[in-house]
Scaffold this motif. Structure first.
Motif, PDB file in Angstrom:
ATOM      1  N   TRP A  33      43.996  40.530  16.997  1.00  0.00           N
ATOM      2  CA  TRP A  33      44.912  41.408  16.579  1.00  0.00           C
ATOM      3  C   TRP A  33      45.006  41.269  15.096  1.00  0.00           C
ATOM      4  N   ALA A  34      44.714  40.064  14.642  1.00  0.00           N
ATOM      5  CA  ALA A  34      44.778  39.966  13.186  1.00  0.00           C
ATOM      6  C   ALA A  34      43.512  40.526  12.181  1.00  0.00           C
ATOM      7  N   ALA A  35      42.556  40.458  12.959  1.00  0.00           N
ATOM      8  CA  ALA A  35      41.197  41.074  12.496  1.00  0.00           C
ATOM      9  C   ALA A  35      41.275  42.648  12.443  1.00  0.00           C
ATOM     10  N   ARG A  36      41.948  43.026  13.348  1.00  0.00           N
ATOM     11  CA  ARG A  36      42.178  44.319  13.500  1.00  0.00           C
ATOM     12  C   ARG A  36      43.426  45.057  12.685  1.00  0.00           C
ATOM     13  N   ARG A  39      48.422  41.874  11.312  1.00  0.00           N
ATOM     14  CA  ARG A  39      49.143  41.451  10.327  1.00  0.00           C
ATOM     15  C   ARG A  39      49.978  42.371   9.429  1.00  0.00           C
ATOM     16  N   LEU A  40      49.173  43.714   9.348  1.00  0.00           N
ATOM     17  CA  LEU A  40      49.915  44.495   8.439  1.00  0.00           C
ATOM     18  C   LEU A  40      51.011  45.301   9.268  1.00  0.00           C
ATOM     19  N   ARG A  44      57.158  41.499  15.490  1.00  0.00           N
ATOM     20  CA  ARG A  44      56.714  40.827  16.500  1.00  0.00           C
ATOM     21  C   ARG A  44      56.880  41.111  17.531  1.00  0.00           C
ATOM     22  N   LEU A  45      58.101  41.999  18.146  1.00  0.00           N
ATOM     23  CA  LEU A  45      58.024  42.651  19.308  1.00  0.00           C
ATOM     24  C   LEU A  45      56.936  43.754  19.470  1.00  0.00           C
ATOM     25  N   ARG A  46      56.513  44.425  18.808  1.00  0.00           N
ATOM     26  CA  ARG A  46      55.582  45.273  19.068  1.00  0.00           C
ATOM     27  C   ARG A  46      53.810  44.625  19.464  1.00  0.00           C
ATOM     28  N   LYS A  47      53.946  43.493  18.659  1.00  0.00           N
ATOM     29  CA  LYS A  47      52.845  42.438  18.834  1.00  0.00           C
ATOM     30  C   LYS A  47      52.886  41.979  20.181  1.00  0.00           C
ATOM     31  N   MET A  48      53.912  41.566  20.699  1.00  0.00           N
ATOM     32  CA  MET A  48      54.182  41.031  21.963  1.00  0.00           C
ATOM     33  C   MET A  48      53.810  42.039  23.297  1.00  0.00           C
TER      34      MET A  48
END
Length: 75
Positions: A33-36, A39-40, A44-48
Motif C-alpha cells: 500500500w505504501a509503495a504504491r 501514504r499520500l 485510514r478508513l479508505r485503507k482499511m
C-alpha cells in the motif's frame, strides 16, 4: 462416534501457527500500500476498506494450502 470428535490439540496448534501469519500478511499488504502511494491518499478508513478484504482473501488462500498439505501428508 470418536472419528467425528475434533482434535483439540491439532486445531489449537493450527490456530497458534496462523497468528504470526496474519501479521506477516498484513505487513506485506501495508508495505505494498505504501509503495504504491498509499501514504499520500487521505484517510485510514479508505485503507482499511481496501486492505481488509485482501487480508481475508490471502489468509483463506494460505489456509487452503495448509489444509491441502495436511490432507496430502495424511494419505
Amino acid at each position: 462416534s470418536l472419528s467425528r470428535l475434533p482434535d483439540i490439540a491439532f486445531e489449537l496448534s493450527l490456530t497458534i501457527i496462523f497468528i504470526p501469519r496474519v501479521f506477516e500478511v498484513w505487513t506485506d499488504l501495508d508495505r505494498a500500500w505504501a509503495a504504491r502511494g498509499g501514504r499520500l491518499s487521505p484517510g485510514r478508513l479508505r485503507k482499511m476498506r481496501i486492505l481488509l478484504p485482501l487480508l481475508v482473501i490471502r489468509l483463506f488462500e494460505m489456509a487452503g494450502t495448509t489444509a491441502r498439505a495436511i490432507r496430502n501428508r495424511g494419505e
